[in-house]
Design an enzyme around this catalytic site. Structure first.
Site, mmCIF file in Angstrom:
data_model
loop_
_atom_site.group_PDB
_atom_site.id
_atom_site.type_symbol
_atom_site.label_atom_id
_atom_site.label_comp_id
_atom_site.label_asym_id
_atom_site.label_seq_id
_atom_site.Cartn_x
_atom_site.Cartn_y
_atom_site.Cartn_z
ATOM 1 N N PHE A 9 0.827 -1.212 0.000
ATOM 2 C CA PHE A 9 0.000 0.000 0.000
ATOM 3 C C PHE A 9 0.861 1.262 0.000
ATOM 4 C CE2 PHE A 9 -3.386 -2.284 2.864
ATOM 5 C CZ PHE A 9 -3.645 -3.183 1.857
ATOM 6 N N ASN A 83 1.299 4.182 7.352
ATOM 7 C CA ASN A 83 0.991 2.897 6.711
ATOM 8 C C ASN A 83 1.876 1.762 7.224
ATOM 9 O OD1 ASN A 83 0.300 1.055 4.262
ATOM 10 N ND2 ASN A 83 2.506 1.375 4.105
ATOM 11 N N SER A 136 -7.515 -1.426 9.509
ATOM 12 C CA SER A 136 -7.847 -2.712 8.870
ATOM 13 C C SER A 136 -9.245 -3.130 9.290
ATOM 14 C CB SER A 136 -6.847 -3.780 9.316
ATOM 15 O OG SER A 136 -7.297 -5.078 8.948
ATOM 16 N N TYR A 149 -2.936 -8.716 16.411
ATOM 17 C CA TYR A 149 -2.952 -7.872 15.205
ATOM 18 C C TYR A 149 -4.235 -7.044 15.141
ATOM 19 C CZ TYR A 149 -3.188 -6.300 10.399
ATOM 20 O OH TYR A 149 -3.312 -5.508 9.282
HETATM 21 P P1 NDP Z 1 3.640 -5.018 2.996
HETATM 22 O O1 NDP Z 1 4.317 -6.074 3.802
HETATM 23 O O2 NDP Z 1 3.633 -5.165 1.518
HETATM 24 O O3 NDP Z 1 4.231 -3.587 3.380
HETATM 25 C C1 NDP Z 1 4.503 -3.236 4.703
HETATM 26 C C2 NDP Z 1 5.412 -2.032 4.733
HETATM 27 O O4 NDP Z 1 5.634 -1.649 6.098
HETATM 28 C C3 NDP Z 1 6.764 -2.299 4.093
HETATM 29 O O5 NDP Z 1 7.092 -1.209 3.256
HETATM 30 C C4 NDP Z 1 7.717 -2.345 5.289
HETATM 31 O O6 NDP Z 1 8.974 -1.805 4.886
HETATM 32 C C5 NDP Z 1 7.015 -1.401 6.258
HETATM 33 N N1 NDP Z 1 7.425 -1.616 7.649
HETATM 34 C C6 NDP Z 1 7.227 -2.695 8.423
HETATM 35 N N2 NDP Z 1 7.799 -2.516 9.630
HETATM 36 C C7 NDP Z 1 8.372 -1.282 9.605
HETATM 37 C C8 NDP Z 1 9.127 -0.528 10.540
HETATM 38 N N3 NDP Z 1 9.418 -0.996 11.768
HETATM 39 N N4 NDP Z 1 9.559 0.700 10.179
HETATM 40 C C9 NDP Z 1 9.286 1.185 8.947
HETATM 41 N N5 NDP Z 1 8.584 0.522 8.019
HETATM 42 C C10 NDP Z 1 8.137 -0.709 8.351
HETATM 43 O O7 NDP Z 1 2.137 -4.976 3.548
HETATM 44 P P2 NDP Z 1 0.883 -4.023 3.200
HETATM 45 O O8 NDP Z 1 1.211 -3.011 2.195
HETATM 46 O O9 NDP Z 1 -0.262 -4.921 2.967
HETATM 47 O O10 NDP Z 1 0.675 -3.349 4.623
HETATM 48 C C11 NDP Z 1 0.625 -1.953 4.816
HETATM 49 C C12 NDP Z 1 -0.342 -1.653 5.957
HETATM 50 O O11 NDP Z 1 -1.632 -2.092 5.579
HETATM 51 C C13 NDP Z 1 -0.026 -2.346 7.278
HETATM 52 O O12 NDP Z 1 -0.260 -1.438 8.327
HETATM 53 C C14 NDP Z 1 -1.029 -3.503 7.306
HETATM 54 O O13 NDP Z 1 -1.335 -3.889 8.618
HETATM 55 C C15 NDP Z 1 -2.214 -2.857 6.629
HETATM 56 N N6 NDP Z 1 -3.217 -3.727 6.042
HETATM 57 C C16 NDP Z 1 -2.903 -4.694 5.131
HETATM 58 C C17 NDP Z 1 -3.910 -5.473 4.559
HETATM 59 C C18 NDP Z 1 -3.622 -6.567 3.604
HETATM 60 O O14 NDP Z 1 -4.455 -7.491 3.471
HETATM 61 N N7 NDP Z 1 -2.521 -6.525 2.867
HETATM 62 C C19 NDP Z 1 -5.319 -5.225 4.871
HETATM 63 C C20 NDP Z 1 -5.536 -4.197 5.851
HETATM 64 C C21 NDP Z 1 -4.530 -3.458 6.381
HETATM 65 P P3 NDP Z 1 10.420 -2.306 5.379
HETATM 66 O O15 NDP Z 1 10.318 -3.780 5.649
HETATM 67 O O16 NDP Z 1 11.300 -1.949 4.229
HETATM 68 O O17 NDP Z 1 10.700 -1.493 6.603
HETATM 69 C C1 8X3 Z 2 -5.271 -7.311 7.000
HETATM 70 C C2 8X3 Z 2 -6.610 -7.897 6.694
HETATM 71 O O1 8X3 Z 2 -8.212 -9.763 7.299
HETATM 72 O O2 8X3 Z 2 -5.875 -10.364 7.000
HETATM 73 O O3 8X3 Z 2 -5.368 -6.309 7.940
HETATM 74 O O4 8X3 Z 2 -6.564 -9.175 8.954
HETATM 75 S S1 8X3 Z 2 -6.807 -9.367 7.547
#
Ligand code: NDP
Ligand code: 8X3
Length: 251
Positions: A9, A83, A136, A149
């Site tokens: 995202f 994010n 989420s 989570y």
């Molecule tokens: P990704 O794993 O693709 O991306 C996660 C991002 O978070 C990466 O860029 C990672 O970068 C960064 N990140 C993780 N830990 C840290 C840290 N300590 N400091 C800085 N950056 C960090 O997952 P998504 O894009 O899916 O997730 C993005 C957000 O969306 C999250 O908050 C997730 O909970 C939420 N979400 C996701 C859903 C899904 O189904 N995919 C649904 C609902 C919400 P790096 O490792 O380089 O630091």
């Molecule tokens: C990510 C969506 O349903 O895997 O936040 O928890 S779910």
């Protein structure tokens, strides 16, 4: 400014704003990815400028140092997209790994409020700003294995609303985006690098894409200044609720 811009995202949000010729700060821990992304984003529009920030959002010290050291043209942050975040594990609470819980709390809760607390005073001073948190559906509905989570995302939801309450009269807007199932690196991270297990989550389903979520973020940000989008909950059409579970006595 987008945290967690190296993937999913966050990356899609950076792309969406860069297409408009905005100045974008991209933050995450994986520097090489950010450097590559910067080169791509700056091709999108002649006015787009990108500042790369290698940042672990769990570190108050890093946040302080890096935000204080921003070049002048990036120092007034108008939109903060909180994010960066992750889920780790899907085991029931009595079997979950405590270190995973600590990491989720440190990142999804602490990282988000540290970023907010650092950047908000400048927004309030200028009476310009929009904090967009990535929550989420897991913060709205319980599911097996969602334990810590989901609870971190419930924090994000209520923190968003409480920020709105505090920020009355400041012109600062606050939004919680609440996506459902979306295919990013999320599940690979959740299953500690097990790609096969992660792929099964999206098998036979058309999930949300990162671009779908970025579009919701962008839409919320584009509303006129007098309109605050409190929350947007979006799911794939192929995802919905199931009945509540009941443990029936056998026999
Ligand atoms: P990704 O794993 O693709 O991306 C996660 C991002 O978070 C990466 O860029 C990672 O970068 C960064 N990140 C993780 N830990 C840290 C840290 N300590 N400091 C800085 N950056 C960090 O997952 P998504 O894009 O899916 O997730 C993005 C957000 O969306 C999250 O908050 C997730 O909970 C939420 N979400 C996701 C859903 C899904 O189904 N995919 C649904 C609902 C919400 P790096 O490792 O380089 O630091
Ligand atoms: C990510 C969506 O349903 O895997 O936040 O928890 S779910």
């Amino acid at each position: 400014m987008v945290t967690g811009a190296s993937s999913g995202f966050g990356r899609a949000c950076a792309e969406r704003f860069a297409q408009m010729g905005d100045r974008v700060i991209i933050a995450a821990r994986r520097l090489e990815r950010l450097e590559q992304l910067k080169a791509q984003l700056e091709q999108f529009h002649s006015q787009t400028k990108v500042h790369v920030m290698q940042l672990d959002v769990t570190s108050e010290q890093q946040i302080d140092q890096m935000i204080d050291a921003l070049p002048a043209e990036f120092s007034n942050i108008d939109i903060l997209i909180n994010n960066a975040g992750l889920a780790l594990g899907l085991e029931p609470a009595h079997q979950a790994n405590l270190d995973d819980w600590h990491t989720m709390v440190d990142t999804n809760i602490k990282g988000l409020y540290l970023m907010t607390r650092k950047i908000l005073p400048n927004m309030v001073e200028r009476k310009v700003g929009h904090i967009i948190n990535i929550g989420s559906i897991a913060g709205n509905y319980a599911y097996p294995g969602g334990n810590a989570y989901g609870a971190t995302k419930a924090f994000v939801k209520q923190f968003t609303r409480n920020l709105r309450a505090d920020l009355l009269g400041t012109q600062i807007r606050v939004t919680n985006i609440e996506p459902g199932l979306a295919e990013t690196e999320f599940s690979v991270v959740r299953f500690h690098g097990d790609q096969e297990k992660a792929d099964k989550v999206y098998d036979g389903v058309q999930p949300l894409t990162a671009a779908d979520v970025a579009e919701a973020v962008f839409w919320a940000a584009q509303q006129p200044a007098h309109v605050n989008i409190n929350s947007i909950e979006l799911m794939p059409t192929a995802q919905t609720w199931a009945a509540l579970a009941v443990d029936k006595v056998q026999g």
